[in-house]
Design a protein around this motif. Structure first.
Motif, PDB file in Angstrom:
ATOM      1  N   SER A 194       0.835  -1.211   0.000  1.00 52.70           N
ATOM      2  CA  SER A 194       0.000   0.000   0.000  1.00 52.70           C
ATOM      3  C   SER A 194       0.864   1.254   0.000  1.00 52.70           C
ATOM      4  O   SER A 194       0.654   2.175  -0.815  1.00 52.70           O
ATOM      5  N   VAL A 206      -8.378  -5.395   4.319  1.00 55.45           N
ATOM      6  CA  VAL A 206      -8.692  -4.376   5.327  1.00 55.45           C
ATOM      7  C   VAL A 206      -7.465  -3.518   5.658  1.00 55.45           C
ATOM      8  O   VAL A 206      -7.601  -2.329   5.967  1.00 55.45           O
ATOM      9  N   ILE A 207      -6.263  -4.095   5.581  1.00 53.15           N
ATOM     10  CA  ILE A 207      -5.052  -3.296   5.797  1.00 53.15           C
ATOM     11  C   ILE A 207      -4.915  -2.268   4.679  1.00 53.15           C
ATOM     12  O   ILE A 207      -4.575  -1.098   4.923  1.00 53.15           O
ATOM     13  N   SER A 257      -7.346   0.472   5.295  1.00 51.59           N
ATOM     14  CA  SER A 257      -6.940   1.298   6.447  1.00 51.59           C
ATOM     15  C   SER A 257      -5.903   2.334   6.042  1.00 51.59           C
ATOM     16  O   SER A 257      -5.881   3.444   6.583  1.00 51.59           O
ATOM     17  N   GLN A 258      -5.044   1.989   5.088  1.00 54.26           N
ATOM     18  CA  GLN A 258      -4.023   2.933   4.655  1.00 54.26           C
ATOM     19  C   GLN A 258      -4.555   3.899   3.596  1.00 54.26           C
ATOM     20  O   GLN A 258      -3.974   4.957   3.378  1.00 54.26           O
ATOM     21  N   LYS A 299      -7.665   2.605  11.631  1.00 52.40           N
ATOM     22  CA  LYS A 299      -7.281   1.264  12.051  1.00 52.40           C
ATOM     23  C   LYS A 299      -7.936   0.207  11.160  1.00 52.40           C
ATOM     24  O   LYS A 299      -9.111   0.321  10.810  1.00 52.40           O
ATOM     25  N   TYR A 300      -7.148  -0.839  10.853  1.00 49.95           N
ATOM     26  CA  TYR A 300      -7.667  -1.850   9.925  1.00 49.95           C
ATOM     27  C   TYR A 300      -8.830  -2.644  10.513  1.00 49.95           C
ATOM     28  O   TYR A 300      -9.701  -3.124   9.780  1.00 49.95           O
ATOM     29  N   ARG A 301      -8.876  -2.775  11.829  1.00 49.12           N
ATOM     30  CA  ARG A 301      -9.949  -3.555  12.456  1.00 49.12           C
ATOM     31  C   ARG A 301     -11.336  -2.959  12.194  1.00 49.12           C
ATOM     32  O   ARG A 301     -12.325  -3.684  12.158  1.00 49.12           O
TER      33      ARG A 301
END
Length: 361
Positions: A65, A289-290, A293-294, A299-301
């Motif tokens: 990413s 999801v990571i 998130s970026q 946060k990826y959660r």
């Protein structure tokens, strides 16, 4: 930042590469030479792995990413990253559907596939909430059991007397060209080229100097297991029967019978499939999801539930496993998804990195 050890990375690579691969017979279009397709694809895939490792080596603290945004620019980089997120989520969906259909084919023929897939996705979401370190630690505990079970199956096949090496003859009946064609068009991208996903996770390794060695060793261990599984199906069932079998490994295991005591290893094989598919689906899911998130700097959660919902809904769309497989072939071949995201974009990224001359050389 979360960190993982080299043993956890190696275990995850092995489990991910094996994943759902034993559900299928790679290279069966070339008949008894299918095992040569696996070897050729593994070597070609190794060239792709070297490219990915060179990318990571130049920027050891960045993931895919961050690399895309840094080297392609904010707009183009984020657009390409979004495409990768969609690809990761799509691959997660395919594995979730594989598990659902496998369950219906084997242990719960009248079970509700929607509930089966929901249970699996709930487990994946739970793992993602627990974090990257916990997930990779889980793989470290599972990998030994998976490898030992595959070894037991191979020994049991030979002990049952169902092995016929003449099924592999004649070797290279139609020359090397069909093998190269099948490898380049299909098998090199699945499963060997899917190592591209580790560009999202390599930077978490706490021993950066061990990255290449660990990844290469794990790559060839998993490749060897896939090769043995492929050969075992051929020498037990024969290429004609393998070609029409829904799940060749499961059918070959059903032939195991030693002294009328050791038999019916179906449950063991299904457990191996479940372990591999769960790990692979969750890693694709986590990568998606990571990436998000970026993109959105959070946060990826927080993306686990919405992305999980999308994966679940799309996994219900194919009407049958056959249509699911046909969709996969169309996406991979006609839309060139695998070639684009596994080969073309990483190659362009590496060239841009060389031109800009940044990072560790």
């Amino acid at each position: 930042m979360e960190r993982i050890s080299k043993y956890q990375l190696g275990a995850m690579i092995i489990l991910f590469q094996i994943g759902s691969t034993p559900l299928f017979e790679l290279g069966i279009k070339v008949g008894q030479d299918a095992w040569l397709v696996v070897i050729t694809s593994m070597l070609l895939g190794f060239m792709l792995l070297v490219l990915l490792l060179m990318i990571q080596r130049r920027e050891p603290e960045k993931n895919l990413s961050q690399l895309l945004i840094h080297y392609f620019g904010s707009f183009l980089g984020k657009f390409v990253l979004l495409l990768y997120v969609l690809m990761f989520a799509y691959e997660a969906m395919r594995n979730v559907r594989d598990l659902g259909d496998l369950t219906l084919l084997t242990i719960l023929p009248r079970g509700p596939i929607s509930l089966i897939m929901l249970i699996m996705l709930t487990m994946s979401i739970y793992v993602i909430y627990k974090g990257i370190e916990v997930f990779f630690r889980l793989s470290e505990f599972i990998v030994a059991g998976v490898l030992i079970f595959y070894l037991i199956l191979i020994i049991m096949h030979f002990g049952s007397g169902v092995v016929h090496f003449d099924h592999l003859l004649p070797i290279l009946e139609n020359g090397i060209q069909p093998i190269l064609k099948e490898s380049i068009s299909s098998s090199v991208w699945f499963p060997f080229g899917q190592m591209v996903i580790f560009l999202m996770f390599w930077h978490y390794l706490n021993e950066k100097k061990e990255l290449a060695k660990t990844s290469i060793r794990a790559y060839f261990v998993s490749g060897f297991v896939i090769l043995l599984s492929n050969i075992m199906n051929l020498i037990v069932l024969g290429p004609q029967l393998v070609n029409i079998s829904t799940v060749p490994l499961l059918q070959s295991v059903q032939l195991i019978q030693i002294a009328e005591v050791f038999e019916r290893f179906d449950a063991l094989v299904i457990l191996l499939f479940y372990a591999g598919i769960f790990i692979k689906a969750t890693l694709w899911f986590l990568a998606a999801v990571i990436g998000l998130s970026q993109l959105f700097h959070t946060k990826y959660r927080s993306f686990a539930l919405p992305v999980g919902g999308i994966i679940y809904i799309t996994s219900l769309l194919p009407s049958s496993w056959q249509s699911h497989l046909e969709i996969g072939e169309i996406v991979a071949e006609q839309f060139m998804v695998n070639k684009t995201f596994i080969g073309i974009i990483p190659a362009i990224l590496f060239l841009v990195m060389l031109i800009k001359g940044k990072g560790i050389k």
